[in-house]
Design a protein around this motif. Structure first.
Motif, mmCIF file in Angstrom:
data_model
loop_
_atom_site.group_PDB
_atom_site.id
_atom_site.type_symbol
_atom_site.label_atom_id
_atom_site.label_comp_id
_atom_site.label_asym_id
_atom_site.label_seq_id
_atom_site.Cartn_x
_atom_site.Cartn_y
_atom_site.Cartn_z
ATOM 1 N N LYS A 135 0.827 -1.213 0.087
ATOM 2 C CA LYS A 135 -0.066 -0.089 0.072
ATOM 3 C C LYS A 135 0.683 1.236 0.051
ATOM 4 C CE LYS A 135 -1.141 0.700 4.918
ATOM 5 N NZ LYS A 135 -2.550 0.729 5.694
ATOM 6 N N TYR A 166 -7.271 -1.094 -6.145
ATOM 7 C CA TYR A 166 -7.267 0.492 -6.377
ATOM 8 C C TYR A 166 -7.430 0.781 -7.851
ATOM 9 C CZ TYR A 166 -5.703 0.348 -1.487
ATOM 10 O OH TYR A 166 -5.387 0.397 -0.189
ATOM 11 N N ARG A 190 -9.510 8.526 -7.235
ATOM 12 C CA ARG A 190 -9.668 7.045 -6.674
ATOM 13 C C ARG A 190 -11.020 7.186 -5.853
ATOM 14 N NH1 ARG A 190 -8.177 3.516 -2.326
ATOM 15 N NH2 ARG A 190 -6.801 4.928 -1.506
#
Length: 243
Positions: A135, A166, A190
């Motif tokens: 991440k 994502y 996003r």
């Protein structure tokens, strides 16, 4: 830019793999909510003694926020290029404060296609598909893919003990004013429980110069304060400002 040193005179630069990221850089951001500066975040890319790349992010409270927290956060990802993609090897998350700590480590075993997740010394593992990122590394992957002209910004990320997707959508191309000058940017979104918008500067290998996140009506904005080690068309980008 070639990323591997010549092993000998028989090799030529043309035979080496080409990549789209710089070999090292350093960027400092200020996090604010409205008129209040809350934290400073410094991100660095460099090579370690094993010849692997390391991307790290360190955050600490500043200004008014120091009255309420002394929490610091250090994230690191160690990675290599593999078949023209970014491949994580290790990831660590260390949050520390006077009253609470949290430590997370991920170790990727690509021969077995598994990742071991250790939270506060309690390990367990899960299967991961080829191309999985951690991440922190996905932030670099966005820069890397934009620089290469890749329009498909979808990433499988090992996050919180699960595999998450994502996805970034391109909203527009905008020229924005920043404390370091004007930049032509690609604006990405996003969507999710916390909508995130990035403005990635073309002159800076698509480094985000502004990041905005909105949740429950609150807007947090991360703005670039200073940079080192990235190309730019404007001399203003070598400057820095006070938060």
């Amino acid at each position: 830019m070639a990323w591997l040193l010549l092993a000998g005179p028989a090799f030529t630069a043309a035979a080496q793999p080409q990549h789209a990221l710089p070999e090292s850089f350093e960027a400092t951001y200020v996090l604010s909510m409205g008129p209040l500066s809350l934290a400073e975040m410094k991100r660095k890319l460099y090579k370690n003694e094993d010849g692997h790349y390391v991307f790290e992010s360190y955050s600490k409270p500043i200004g008014y926020a120091r009255w309420f927290t002394d929490s610091t956060l250090l994230e690191k990802t160690e990675w290599v290029y593999h078949e023209q993609h970014l491949r994580p090897l290790k990831y660590s998350y260390d949050r520390q404060s006077s009253d609470k700590e949290r430590h997370v480590k991920l170790t990727f075993d690509w021969d077995k296609m598994r990742v071991t997740n250790t939270i506060n010394n309690d390990p367990w593992s899960m299967d991961v598909p080829q191309g999985t990122l951690d991440k922190l590394l996905y932030h670099l992957a966005v820069m890397y893919d934009l620089e290469r002209g890749d329009e498909s910004l979808n990433y499988q990320v090992a996050d919180g003990g699960t595999l998450k997707t994502y996805t970034f959508h391109k909203l527009a191309e905008e020229t924005i004013e920043t404390p370091l000058g004007r930049f032509k940017t690609v604006k990405l979104e996003r969507p999710g429980s916390r909508d995130t918008i990035l403005w990635c500067a073309k002159e800076l290998n698509y480094l985000p110069v502004r990041i905005m996140q909105e949740e429950d009506g609150r807007k947090l904005v991360l703005k670039l304060k200073s940079i080192k080690g990235l190309p730019a068309d404007t001399p203003n980008t070598t400057a820095s400002i006070k938060p």
